[in-house]
Scaffold this active site. Structure first.
Site, PDB file in Angstrom:
ATOM      1  N   HIS A 105       0.818  -1.213   0.000  1.00  0.00           N
ATOM      2  CA  HIS A 105       0.000   0.000   0.000  1.00  0.00           C
ATOM      3  C   HIS A 105       0.848   1.257   0.000  1.00  0.00           C
ATOM      4  O   HIS A 105       0.520   2.247  -0.635  1.00  0.00           O
ATOM      5  CB  HIS A 105      -0.901   0.022   1.225  1.00  0.00           C
ATOM      6  CG  HIS A 105      -2.057  -0.902   1.092  1.00  0.00           C
ATOM      7  ND1 HIS A 105      -2.836  -0.927  -0.028  1.00  0.00           N
ATOM      8  CD2 HIS A 105      -2.555  -1.832   1.921  1.00  0.00           C
ATOM      9  CE1 HIS A 105      -3.773  -1.838   0.131  1.00  0.00           C
ATOM     10  NE2 HIS A 105      -3.627  -2.412   1.306  1.00  0.00           N
TER      11      HIS A 105
ATOM     12  N   GLU B 243       3.239 -10.813 -25.257  1.00  0.00           N
ATOM     13  CA  GLU B 243       3.852 -10.862 -23.931  1.00  0.00           C
ATOM     14  C   GLU B 243       4.349 -12.262 -23.583  1.00  0.00           C
ATOM     15  O   GLU B 243       4.765 -12.538 -22.478  1.00  0.00           O
ATOM     16  CB  GLU B 243       2.884 -10.336 -22.862  1.00  0.00           C
ATOM     17  CG  GLU B 243       1.489 -10.904 -22.922  1.00  0.00           C
ATOM     18  CD  GLU B 243       0.519 -10.227 -21.949  1.00  0.00           C
ATOM     19  OE1 GLU B 243       0.955  -9.514 -21.035  1.00  0.00           O
ATOM     20  OE2 GLU B 243      -0.699 -10.441 -22.115  1.00  0.00           O
TER      21      GLU B 243
ATOM     22  N   ASP C 119       5.055  -9.011 -18.560  1.00  0.00           N
ATOM     23  CA  ASP C 119       5.036 -10.469 -18.676  1.00  0.00           C
ATOM     24  C   ASP C 119       6.142 -10.977 -19.594  1.00  0.00           C
ATOM     25  O   ASP C 119       6.760 -12.001 -19.315  1.00  0.00           O
ATOM     26  CB  ASP C 119       3.674 -10.946 -19.194  1.00  0.00           C
ATOM     27  CG  ASP C 119       2.671 -11.047 -18.061  1.00  0.00           C
ATOM     28  OD1 ASP C 119       3.027 -11.621 -17.011  1.00  0.00           O
ATOM     29  OD2 ASP C 119       1.553 -10.531 -18.197  1.00  0.00           O
TER      30      ASP C 119
ATOM     31  N   CYS D 186       2.689  -1.482 -23.773  1.00  0.00           N
ATOM     32  CA  CYS D 186       1.937  -1.024 -22.602  1.00  0.00           C
ATOM     33  C   CYS D 186       2.464  -1.594 -21.291  1.00  0.00           C
ATOM     34  O   CYS D 186       1.835  -1.445 -20.247  1.00  0.00           O
ATOM     35  CB  CYS D 186       0.451  -1.321 -22.763  1.00  0.00           C
ATOM     36  SG  CYS D 186       0.103  -3.073 -22.948  1.00  0.00           S
TER      37      CYS D 186
HETATM   38  C1  PEP Z   1       2.272  -6.586 -19.359  1.00  0.00           C
HETATM   39  O1  PEP Z   1       2.334  -7.796 -19.108  1.00  0.00           O
HETATM   40  O2  PEP Z   1       3.250  -5.895 -19.715  1.00  0.00           O
HETATM   41  C2  PEP Z   1       0.991  -5.862 -19.227  1.00  0.00           C
HETATM   42  C3  PEP Z   1       0.858  -4.612 -19.604  1.00  0.00           C
HETATM   43  O3  PEP Z   1      -0.047  -6.547 -18.680  1.00  0.00           O
HETATM   44  P1  PEP Z   1      -0.245  -6.821 -17.104  1.00  0.00           P
HETATM   45  O4  PEP Z   1       0.803  -6.023 -16.376  1.00  0.00           O
HETATM   46  O5  PEP Z   1      -1.636  -6.392 -16.815  1.00  0.00           O
HETATM   47  O6  PEP Z   1      -0.017  -8.290 -17.050  1.00  0.00           O
HETATM   48 MG    MG Z   2       0.531  -8.976 -18.999  1.00  0.00          MG
END
Ligand code: PEP
Ligand code: MG
Length: 575
Positions: free
Chosen positions: A189, A431, A455, A502
Site C-alpha cells: 500500500h 507478452e 510479462d 503497454c
Molecule cells: C504486461 O504484461 O506488460 C501488461 C501490460 O499486462 P499486465 O501487467 O496487466 O499483465
Molecule cells: Mg501482462
C-alpha cells in the site's frame, strides 16, 4: 553517512529530517464479561463509529489521491460487514464470554493469518487491511484518539515499519516529503499510495530504518531505492541539484503535456495511458493522454462475488469511450489467472498459475465469461473509437478462435437490433516469447500489437514478476527482452501493422529513447509519466534514438543498457 538500500517504490528525491511514525500502543486487559449481550452491543456501537470514520477517511483519500487508491477504505468498510469475521467476534463474546477487545483481536488475527497463508499475493496483502481495520475498531473501543502523527510539525521524511492505508491518510501530506519503510514490496500500500500522491518512496529496507532517530537529516532516493542517513554537505547539495533539476524538467514538461510528441526531425508517436477503471479516464486526459493504450478490464470482475453482466460492462466501457471522444481506447479482454484470481469462478488450483489457464486461454474455455464482455465492447464501440485486444496470446489458432467468437457476437447483436462497431480494430498483446518469435505470422491475423513487457520479461528471463527475490532478473531493460521487442516491431512493420507497448517499460524515461529508436509507434503508460515521456521524445531525432537502440541491443546486461542511455541521452536521466 550510512547508505540503506531497499526497493524503489515511487520515483523522486526527498531531503529532510526524519519523522518516525510509531503506532499508538493499543493495550487492553483480557477479561470475562458479566453480560455478553451488552458487550456485543458495545462492540456493534464501536463498529458503527469505525464505519463512519472510514467513510470520512475515504472522502479525504479520494480528494488527495483519487478514487482508485481510496477504494481501499471502501474495501475495509466491507470487511466490517464480513459475516465470518463478525461471527467469530460474536462467538468470542457470547460463546467464550470474553470482552469485545479480546474477541476482536483474536478473530482478526486468525483471519489475517489465514489470508497470509494463501498463495495469492493479492489476498496475502489483504492481511494488512484486516489488521488495520481491526485496530481502528479497537481504538474506538478503547476510546483512543486517531493521532499517531501529533509530532509531525515540520516537512519530514516519514519512516515506519510499514504504513497501512489508514496511517497514510492520517498524515498531513503537506508535511510529508516522502516515505521509507522497513517492510513491504513493490505492490504494498505504501508504494501504491506514494505513487498516487506523487511522493518518493522506498520500501523493504529492513529494520535499520526504525533505528534512525527523529530529526536526523536524510536523503531519500525513490528512483534508486536508497536512504542516505546523515549525509555530508557535498552529498546533500548534489542531491538538491538533482532534485531541483528534475522538478524543473517536470514543470516544463507539464506545461506542454497536451501537445503532441514529435521528434526534432518531425517523427510523431502516440503517447497514451494505461487505465484500470472509469475514474482513471479523467486523470489520463488531464495528464495529456492521447487515448488509452491499455484498459485493464479486471476492475469490473475483482472485489465482488459474481460475474458482471453485459449491461454493467457496456455502461462502464461506454463511459470511458465517451470521455475520450474520437481518441482511441484499447480495451483488453479479461486477463484473469496468474496473480489475479476470481474466487467465485471456483477454478482449480494450479501449480504454476502464470503458466496455466490464464487470460485468453481461460476466456476461450469459458464462453460464459468471454461473450458478455465482447458483446459489451462491440456495443460500446458503436459510440466511439474502441479497439479490442487479447492478452497472453501464444498461438495463431488462439487469435483465430477469439476473432471467430467476436464475429459471432457481432452477428448476434446485429440480429438483435443493437448498434455495433462495424469496423473495430483487433489486436493482441505480445507478452509471451512464442508470440514475439512468431510475430510475422501473427501480424497476418490482427491490426496491431501491444507489447506487454511486464510479462514478456518474466517469461523471457524465467523470473516470477511477483517474487522480490528475483525482481532484479526480470528487468525489461535486459537486451534479451529488448531484442524481442525490436524483432516484434520489425516483423509487424514489414506487414504494415502498427505496434504499441503497454508494459511499465514504456513510461521509463531511460527506455524511451531505445523504444523510439526501435520504431515503436505507440507508448502507453501510467498517466503521471506522460509529460516527461513526451518531453524526452521531443528532445531527440529518430536517428539519434536509432543509434542508442542499436548500441543497447549489443550490450550484455540490463544495467549496461541503463548506463548507456544515461550517458548518451542525459535528458532521459530524470527522477
Ligand atoms: C504486461 O504484461 O506488460 C501488461 C501490460 O499486462 P499486465 O501487467 O496487466 O499483465
Ligand atoms: Mg501482462
Amino acid at each position: 553517512m550510512k547508505r540503506l538500500r531497499g526497493i524503489a517504490a515511487s520515483r523522486g528525491i526527498a531531503i529532510g529530517p526524519v519523522f518516525q511514525y510509531r503506532r499508538i500502543d493499543l493495550h487492553f486487559e483480557r477479561h470475562r464479561v458479566e453480560d455478553p449481550e451488552a458487550e456485543w452491543a458495545r462492540f456493534q456501537a464501536a463498529l458503527e463509529v469505525a464505519k463512519e470514520q472510514l467513510a470520512e477517511v475515504y472522502a479525504r483519500a479520494k480528494e488527495d489521491t483519487g478514487a482508485e487508491q481510496a477504494a481501499i477504505f471502501q474495501a475495509q468498510a466491507l470487511m466490517l460487514e464480513d459475516p465470518e469475521l463478525l461471527g467469530a467476534v460474536r462467538g468470542g463474546i457470547e460463546g467464550e464470554g470474553v470482552n469485545a477487545e479480546a474477541a476482536l483481536v483474536d478473530a482478526a488475527e486468525r483471519y489475517a493469518r489465514l489470508l497470509e497463508s494463501l498463495e495469492d499475493e493479492y489476498l496475502r496483502a489483504r492481511a494488512a487491511d484486516v489488521r488495520d481495520v481491526a485496530s481502528r475498531v479497537l481504538r474506538v473501543l478503547l476510546g483512543v484518539a486517531d493521532s499517531p502523527t501529533a509530532g509531525l510539525t515540520v516537512p519530514s521524511v516519514v519512516l515506519a515499519r510499514d504504513l497501512t492505508p489508514s496511517d497514510t491518510v492520517l498524515l498531513d501530506k503537506s508535511l510529508v516529503l516522502g516515505f521509507c519503510t522497513a517492510e513491504g514490496g513493490a505492490t504494498s500500500h505504501t508504494a501504491i499510495l506514494a505513487r498516487g500522491l506523487g511522493l518518493p518512496a522506498v520500501v523493504g529496507v529492513g529494520s535499520q530504518v526504525l533505528e534512525v532517530p527523529d530529526g536526523t537529516l536524510v536523503v531519500l532516493d525513490g528512483t534508486e531505492g536508497e536512504l542516505l542517513v546523515d549525509p555530508d554537505e557535498g552529498t546533500v547539495s548534489a542531491y538538491r541539484a538533482r532534485r531541483a533539476a528534475s522538478i524543473a524538467i517536470l514543470k516544463k514538461a507539464q506545461e506542454r503535456a497536451h501537445a503532441p510528441a514529435v521528434t526534432r526531425d518531425g517523427h510523431r508517436v502516440e503517447v497514451v495511458a494505461n487505465i484500470g477503471n472509469v475514474e482513471g479516464a479523467q486523470a489520463a486526459l488531464e495528464a495529456g493522454a492521447e487515448g488509452v493504450g491499455l484498459l485493464r478490464t479486471e476492475f469490473l470482475y475483482l472485489e465482488r462475488d459474481h460475474l458482471p453482466g453485459e449491461e454493467e460492462q457496456y455502461r462502464a466501457y461506454r463511459a470511458i469511450v465517451e470521455a475520450f471522444g474520437d481518441r482511441p481506447v484499447i480495451l483488453r479482454t479479461l486477463d484473469i489467472g496468474g496473480d489475479k484470481e476470481l474466487p467465485y469462478l471456483d477454478l482449480p488450483t494450479e501449480m504454476n498459475p502464470f503458466l496455466g489457464l490464464r487470460a485468453i486461454r481461460l476466456c476461450l474455455a469459458r464462453p460464459d465469461l468471454f461473450r458478455p464482455q465482447l458483446r459489451a465492447a462491440l456495443r460500446a464501440g458503436a459510440v466511439g473509437n474502441l479497439k479490442v485486444m487479447f492478452p497472453m496470446v501464444a498461438t495463431v489458432e488462439e487469435v483465430r478462435e477469439a476473432r471467430a467468437v467476436l464475429e459471432a457476437c457481432r452477428a448476434e447483436l446485429r440480429a438483435e437490433g443493437y448498434s455495433v462497431a462495424e469496423e473495430m480494430e483487433v489486436g493482441i498483446m505480445v507478452e509471451i516469447p512464442a508470440a514475439a518469435l512468431m510475430a510475422d505470422h501473427l501480424a497476418d491475423e490482427v491490426d496491431f500489437f501491444s507489447i506487454g513487457t511486464n510479462d514478456l520479461s518474466q517469461y523471457t528471463m524465467a523470473a516470477d514478476r511477483t517474487n522480490a527475490q528475483v525482481a532484479g532478473l526480470a528487468s525489461a531493460f535486459h537486451p534479451a527482452v529488448l531484442r524481442l521487442v525490436g524483432e516484434v516491431i520489425r516483423a509487424a512493420h514489414e506487414k504494415g501493422r502498427w505496434v504499441g507497448l503497454c508494459g511499465e517499460l514504456a513510461g521509463e524515461p531511460l527506455a524511451i529513447p531505445i523504444l523510439l529508436g526501435l520504431g515503436l509507434d505507440e507508448f502507453s503508460m501510467n498517466p503521471p509519466a506522460i509529460p516527461i515521456a513526451k518531453q524526452i521524445i521531443r528532445a531527440l531525432t529518430l536517428d539519434e534514438a536509432r543509434e542508442v537502440a542499436q548500441a543497447a541491443l549489443e550490450l550484455d546486461s540490463a544495467t549496461a543498457v541503463q548506463e548507456l542511455v544515461r550517458e548518451r541521452v542525459p535528458v532521459a536521466d530524470v527522477g
